[in-house]
Each structure stands twice: as C-alpha cells, then as structure tokens.
Design an enzyme around this catalytic site. Structure first.
Site, mmCIF file in Angstrom:
data_model
loop_
_atom_site.group_PDB
_atom_site.id
_atom_site.type_symbol
_atom_site.label_atom_id
_atom_site.label_comp_id
_atom_site.label_asym_id
_atom_site.label_seq_id
_atom_site.Cartn_x
_atom_site.Cartn_y
_atom_site.Cartn_z
ATOM 1 N N SER A 80 -13.439 43.319 4.764
ATOM 2 C CA SER A 80 -12.985 42.262 5.809
ATOM 3 C C SER A 80 -14.342 41.352 6.005
ATOM 4 C CB SER A 80 -12.360 43.025 7.037
ATOM 5 O OG SER A 80 -13.401 43.658 7.642
ATOM 6 N N HIS B 274 -17.302 43.598 12.590
ATOM 7 C CA HIS B 274 -16.673 42.188 12.538
ATOM 8 C C HIS B 274 -17.366 41.343 13.508
ATOM 9 C CE1 HIS B 274 -12.150 42.810 11.263
ATOM 10 N NE2 HIS B 274 -13.070 42.857 10.219
ATOM 11 N N ASP C 84 -8.937 38.964 15.442
ATOM 12 C CA ASP C 84 -8.726 40.515 15.601
ATOM 13 C C ASP C 84 -7.582 40.849 16.253
ATOM 14 O OD1 ASP C 84 -10.364 40.977 13.364
ATOM 15 O OD2 ASP C 84 -12.074 41.792 14.649
#
Lengths: 181, 190
Positions: free
Chosen positions: B63, B102, B133
């Site tokens: 990701s 992230h 998210d």
C-alpha cells in the site's frame, strides 16, 4: 563438515558487514548534496466554501511550479511532493491538511507544473466550522525516499492567504460534493 | 552428572565434536546464552532510545508502493515532536495485530504538547491507495489518536526483510536456521 560451515560463516559475516558499511556510507553522502529547487506556489482562485456534515470545506485552485530536479542524486529513489495548508482556529491550535501530492520517480519528471484542484481523497476541511475569514499558510513539501538510508523532508512556505467571509460556491465545485468526509 | 553427560556426549559425538569435555560444553552453553541476551539487550536498548515499541518493522503490504515494497525494512523513531502532515507513520488499529505503514494527510490538534491522547486527530492514507484510511479504521472511527501510533519512519533498508517474510510463511525454514545456528555456537571451539 566443519571447515565448510566455518568458511561459509566467515564469508557471510564479512559480506554482511561490508554491505552494512557500504549502506551507511552511501546514506552519509546524502548530506554532501545541497539541492536548490526552484519552487513557486500561488492561490489562483477561491472556488467555494461550504458547510458540510462534519466540517467546513474550502475549494481552491493552486498554481504549482516546482523544479525539483536538483533533489535527485544517486541515492534518491523517489520524491513525494505535496502541498499542505495549515491554520489555527479557536478550537484547534494546529491544523495541517495535505491538499495535493505527486510521486516523482525520475529526475526527468521532477519539473512539476500543475494547476491543482482539490480532488478526493484530499479535501481542505476544518472540523471546527471556522473557515470563513480564516487565515491559512500554504507550503510545498517534498520527502525523498533513499535507495538505502535516511528519509529527508524539506519545506518551502508561501505566505498567508485569507478565505472569503461567507459560504459560496462556483461552478468549479462538483455538484454532488456534500458527503462530509 | 553422568546421566546428563552420557547422552550429551553421544549427541556431541554424533555432531562431530566427540572430544569435548563437560567444561567446554558448559562454556558453549554460556556463549549461546550470551548471544541471545545480547540480541535482547540491543533490541530493548533500541526500544528505549527510539521511544517506539517496535523500532524495526518489515513492510507486509504494497500500500506504500513505490516507496516501500513488501519485504523492505523500516526504522522507526517516536520522538517528542508533534506529528505533521506528510510524515509516514506506523499505527495499530484496536483489535488488529498487524501494524500499518501509511502517510499522514491530516492533523488536527487542540493543544500541542499536552500529550493528551484524543487531543490529536490524525487521518492517514497509503500512497498506493486511492482513498484515505477511514475505510480501514474500525467502524465509525474517523481519526487516529496518539495511542494508535507506534512511530514515524526515519530510515529505509530495501529487501532484507524478505528473510522474515519467508520465515513467517514457512516456519520450518525458521526452525532449520535456528537449529543450524545453535549447533554452530555449541560446537564452535574457540
């Protein structure tokens, strides 16, 4: 059996130590390079300001000219270029919102020119509903991810701008935009 | 003693180290213990120094591509600085075991430096994900707070974490490796 294992072990130890030293040395060369990117950022128009379910939300068009070719060197894998807006409200002393980003992987693509409009998932929002007449700072930031080593982050700031005093919307604001994320 | 010595001797001789006496054997045992405790000390020292409960992590998903790929190693540092938009952080969502790496895209903070947990509201996004998210957080959760964050990414080492991924996917590789290394230490003669 032993001599084989021992030799393998020694070889592995030397190889991994050498690799570690080379990685550290490579990473240290980052500091010998002093990039001097030419960067310009300006608000071109205010396109809307609206109250939504969870927050106030502003729509802008921002003109970006960023020549980041000089941040690329042999230990640069990519640059993550992004624009942040930050502001203070009565409720929150710190608000930072990313409104645009671009991943640059090659020096050849590092001369970025774009007319930025706010698009999902980026949204300039304030959960304390105080965006009218709000003063806001714009920054262009870039983070370099190395081939190996340390991540670096740099920032240029582009003064303050003030939002209009009342809610409004122009045609630049998408019609169905009131979802309140 | 002979009760232990006998079988151990047998084991040692079958490993090609039959000429060792007990004293030597014990020394090797202590050596092994020393290696294990040193590793533990280094890890705990890193935890203390970085302020992050897990200072070295392996990337497990794509990701954050193209910055970080599966199997890359990241070094984390917590520090006292407030979190800001653009930083890559590692966080843990309540009730899930696997931490996520992230990037922060929003920060709202009431009173910076107060250290109060829900004073800080953070929204994240994976570079390689189209959306933010919130779809990833627990149902109804809009923001991350300080308690969710495990550290910010400060260093990057590509590929080396593949070994961990292989060992996790095929546990017997791990046991084999530990076994071989153990035999090594026990039978080494210096």
């Amino acid at each position: 059996m032993h001599t084989y294992l021992y030799r393998l072990n020694t070889l592995f130890t030397i190889a991994s130590t050498t690799l570690a030293v080379i990685c550290v040395a490579t990473s240290l060369t980052d500091w010998t390079i002093r990039p001097d990117p030419k960067v310009k950022l300006a608000v071109q128009s205010y396109d809307g300001l609206q109250k939504e379910y969870r927050n106030d939300r502003a729509w802008l068009t921002v003109d970006v000219e960023a020549d980041l070719r000089s941040v690329f060197h042999w230990n640069t894998k990519q640059a993550f270029v992004y624009i942040t807006a930050d502001f203070k409200t009565a409720q929150n002393a710190v608000n930072e919102v990313m409104i645009w980003s671009r991943i640059v992987q090659e020096k050849g693509n590092a001369n970025v020119r774009e007319l930025v409009r706010l698009e999902y998932p980026y949204a300039l929002t304030d959960p304390s509903y105080s965006m009218r007449n709000l003063t806001c700072d714009l920054h262009l930031d870039w983070e370099t991810v190395p081939v190996v080593g340390v991540l670096h982050r740099s920032r240029r700031s582009f003064g303050e701008f003030v939002f209009p005093g009342d809610y409004f919307r122009t045609k630049a604001v998408p019609r169905n935009s009131n979802s309140g994320w | 003693m002979d009760l232990i010595k006998g079988p151990l001797k047998g084991l040692m001789s079958s490993l090609g180290a039959g000429d060792m006496d007990l004293r030597q054997l014990l020394t090797q045992g202590v050596n092994l213990g020393l290696i294990v405790t040193t590793a533990l000390m280094i890890w705990k020292g890193l935890v203390l120094f970085t302020g992050s409960e897990s200072p070295v992590v392996v990337v497990l998903s794509g990701s954050m591509e193209p910055a970080f790929y599966r199997g890359d190693i990241l070094f984390l540092y917590m520090g006292k600085k407030p979190f800001s938009a653009g930083e890559v952080v590692v966080f843990n969502i309540n009730g899930r075991d696997i931490p996520i790496v992230h990037r922060i895209i929003k920060v709202h903070e009431k009173d910076p430096g107060s250290g109060k947990d829900d004073d800080v509201r953070i929204l994240t996004k994976g570079d390689n994900n189209w959306g933010d998210d919130r779809a990833l957080y627990n149902e109804g959760q809009q923001w991350l707070n300080l308690k969710h964050l495990m550290g910010r990414v400060v260093g990057y080492l590509p590929l080396i974490g593949q070994a961990t991924i292989i060992m996790n996917d095929y546990p017997y590789v791990k046991y084999l490796l530990i076994g071989v290394l153990g035999i090594f230490v026990i039978t080494s003669k210096d």
